[in-house]
Write a protein that holds these residues in place. Structure first.
Motif, PDB file in Angstrom:
ATOM      1  N   PHE A 165      23.979 -38.506  -7.650  1.00 47.10           N
ATOM      2  CA  PHE A 165      25.346 -38.162  -7.123  1.00 47.10           C
ATOM      3  C   PHE A 165      26.011 -37.341  -8.044  1.00 47.10           C
ATOM      4  O   PHE A 165      26.378 -37.469  -9.258  1.00 47.10           O
ATOM      5  CB  PHE A 165      26.281 -39.717  -7.343  1.00 47.10           C
ATOM      6  N   ASP A 182      23.234 -47.796 -10.816  1.00 46.91           N
ATOM      7  CA  ASP A 182      24.444 -47.253  -9.876  1.00 46.91           C
ATOM      8  C   ASP A 182      23.864 -48.112  -8.538  1.00 46.91           C
ATOM      9  O   ASP A 182      23.303 -47.641  -7.802  1.00 46.91           O
ATOM     10  CB  ASP A 182      24.565 -45.794  -9.565  1.00 46.91           C
ATOM     11  N   ARG A 195      35.049 -50.946  -1.786  1.00 46.10           N
ATOM     12  CA  ARG A 195      35.109 -50.601  -0.340  1.00 46.10           C
ATOM     13  C   ARG A 195      33.930 -50.181   0.457  1.00 46.10           C
ATOM     14  O   ARG A 195      34.184 -50.125   1.602  1.00 46.10           O
ATOM     15  CB  ARG A 195      36.055 -49.305  -0.448  1.00 46.10           C
ATOM     16  N   LYS A 196      32.934 -50.192  -0.134  1.00 40.60           N
ATOM     17  CA  LYS A 196      31.523 -49.483   0.716  1.00 40.60           C
ATOM     18  C   LYS A 196      31.205 -50.695   1.241  1.00 40.60           C
ATOM     19  O   LYS A 196      31.677 -51.148   2.171  1.00 40.60           O
ATOM     20  CB  LYS A 196      30.750 -48.825  -0.016  1.00 40.60           C
ATOM     21  N   SER A 234      31.347 -50.614  -6.125  1.00 38.57           N
ATOM     22  CA  SER A 234      32.363 -50.225  -5.576  1.00 38.57           C
ATOM     23  C   SER A 234      32.971 -51.217  -4.532  1.00 38.57           C
ATOM     24  O   SER A 234      31.896 -51.729  -3.937  1.00 38.57           O
ATOM     25  CB  SER A 234      32.466 -48.876  -4.987  1.00 38.57           C
ATOM     26  N   SER A 263      33.127 -46.978  -9.153  1.00 43.88           N
ATOM     27  CA  SER A 263      31.930 -47.082  -9.738  1.00 43.88           C
ATOM     28  C   SER A 263      32.000 -45.928 -10.850  1.00 43.88           C
ATOM     29  O   SER A 263      31.357 -45.979 -11.876  1.00 43.88           O
ATOM     30  CB  SER A 263      30.972 -46.558  -8.675  1.00 43.88           C
ATOM     31  N   ASN A 264      32.683 -44.746 -10.438  1.00 43.15           N
ATOM     32  CA  ASN A 264      32.871 -43.634 -11.561  1.00 43.15           C
ATOM     33  C   ASN A 264      33.444 -44.251 -12.772  1.00 43.15           C
ATOM     34  O   ASN A 264      33.147 -43.932 -13.774  1.00 43.15           O
ATOM     35  CB  ASN A 264      33.402 -42.470 -11.010  1.00 43.15           C
ATOM     36  N   GLN A 284      26.116 -47.779  -3.483  1.00 46.41           N
ATOM     37  CA  GLN A 284      25.713 -47.888  -2.116  1.00 46.41           C
ATOM     38  C   GLN A 284      24.545 -49.053  -1.844  1.00 46.41           C
ATOM     39  O   GLN A 284      24.272 -49.373  -0.735  1.00 46.41           O
ATOM     40  CB  GLN A 284      24.901 -46.706  -1.652  1.00 46.41           C
TER      41      GLN A 284
END
Ligand SMILES: *Cc1c(COP(=O)(O)O)cnc(C)c1O
Length: 359
Positions: free
Chosen positions: A106, A180, A203-204, A201, A82-83, A183
């Motif tokens: 964040f 974003d 992996r979440k 992302s 994400s970043n 999450q």
């Protein structure tokens, strides 16, 4: 088979209780094997030939992202997270460098905005840190930012932000909107927002491999040169294949069913843990997410509790330091983020362990 059972049998058994999906979910056998099979194929035919062979699987992953975001004509790129996506978007931005976001933004996102020279303004919120929709119009009209960056679900709180109201206001004022969904994706409904860009992302909540993310942009939002740069960057293609499989599994499970189950998981988690050993749940019990934030009782160190829960009880949670959301957090906290497979026994074990380590 229930959604919880399907999820459980699809992946290796957890060594203990894993309630850390907001940091990193557990991958399925299919996802792990797809990444590994791609690495094997690279060894057999060569990395660049294997990448060509994987193109249909990656296209399916991108198509699934278009479907889940309700952006049928979006350009979709894999990122390293994400970043990385935010970095790409702000690097490419040629307008005035002013951005509005929530006070619960964040911390690393705030750092990226600052690094790109953005002047950061705060959107109005209520006492839970939720966007104050009534005050929004005046805030945007008074001193309109060039860009709104909106985190639909934060890292430090389970409060689900009214992203559709935010989008309506942005459209009304002609302000581009970046969402974003690190999450939010595969957790809450992020379809049909009408954002200019949305990123997440792997992996979440999608439970894909680490080190991967995705960025979807409205046609024309990213410059051609940036699109080309992303397209040619070196990438872990096997991880992109694994992520595509994980998104496919999410779609097969039924996004609405997953969202409904995660809402139930959040409510059950909060009602089980509220007040246990003096820990305070910071969300409304029925906040529609599976993220629960616990504020420790006086004199209890959340970071030490997180470490002891792992070492002594094999329970994996997240420690939330204030750097997560430096403009909103008043205290460090512990985050409990189970996926759809959590059981009442798991939650009872967490309550018991929390009592044991909080003395
Ligand atoms: C995890 C997270 C990020 C950063 O994601 P990476 O994939 O680690 O870059 C950004 N925003 C929010 C809200 C997050 O929870």
């Amino acid at each position: 088979m229930s959604l919880a059972e399907q999820w459980r049998v699809a992946r290796p058994p957890a060594a203990g209780v894993h309630v850390d999906s907001a940091a990193c979910s557990r991958q399925s056998f299919a996802t792990i094997e797809a990444s590994a099979a791609h690495a094997r194929h690279e060894a057999e035919v060569g990395g660049y030939i294997a990448a060509q062979a994987a193109a249909p699987a990656l296209d399916a992953g991108r198509a699934a992202v278009r479907a889940l975001t309700g952006m049928p004509d979006a350009g979709v790129s894999f990122t390293t997270g994400s970043n990385h996506a935010l970095d790409i978007l702000l690097d490419d931005w040629t307008g005035e460098r002013t951005v509005a976001c929530l006070p619960g933004e964040f911390g690393p996102n705030l750092a990226i905005m600052a690094r790109h020279g953005f002047d950061i303004r705060m959107l109005p919120v209520d006492e839970y840190g939720r966007l104050d929709v009534n005050a929004l119009g005046a805030a945007l009209a008074h001193d309109p930012p060039a860009l709104v960056h909106f985190t639909v679900l934060g890292s430090h709180s389970g409060v689900v932000q009214p992203v559709h109201d935010m989008a309506t206001a942005c459209h009304g004022h002609g302000i581009p909107l970046i969402v974003d969904a690190a999450q939010g994706f595969a957790h809450v409904d992020v379809s049909g927002i009408g954002a200019d860009a949305i990123y997440s992302s792997s992996r979440k909540w999608t439970a894909g491999p680490r080190g991967v993310g995705v960025l979807a942009t409205r046609p024309g939002f990213l410059s051609d040169s940036m699109r080309e740069r992303i397209g040619h960057a070196e990438a872990n293609v096997g991880a992109h294949v694994g992520f595509s499989v994980a998104i496919g599994e999410h779609i097969a499970a039924g996004p609405a069913a997953v969202q409904a189950r995660l809402r139930d998981v959040g409510a059950t988690t909060r009602s089980t843990l509220s007040g246990v050993a003096g820990w305070r749940v910071l969300e409304h019990v029925d906040e529609p997410s599976a993220i629960t934030t616990l504020q420790p009782p006086d004199g209890v160190d959340a970071q030490e509790v997180r470490a002891r829960l792992i070492a002594e009880h094999a329970i994996v949670t997240t420690y939330l330091g204030m750097e997560r959301a430096p403009r909103a957090m008043a205290h460090p906290a512990l985050r409990i983020s189970p996926h759809v497979d959590v059981t009442e026994d798991d939650l009872a074990a967490i309550a018991q362990a929390l009592t044991a380590v909080s003395r």
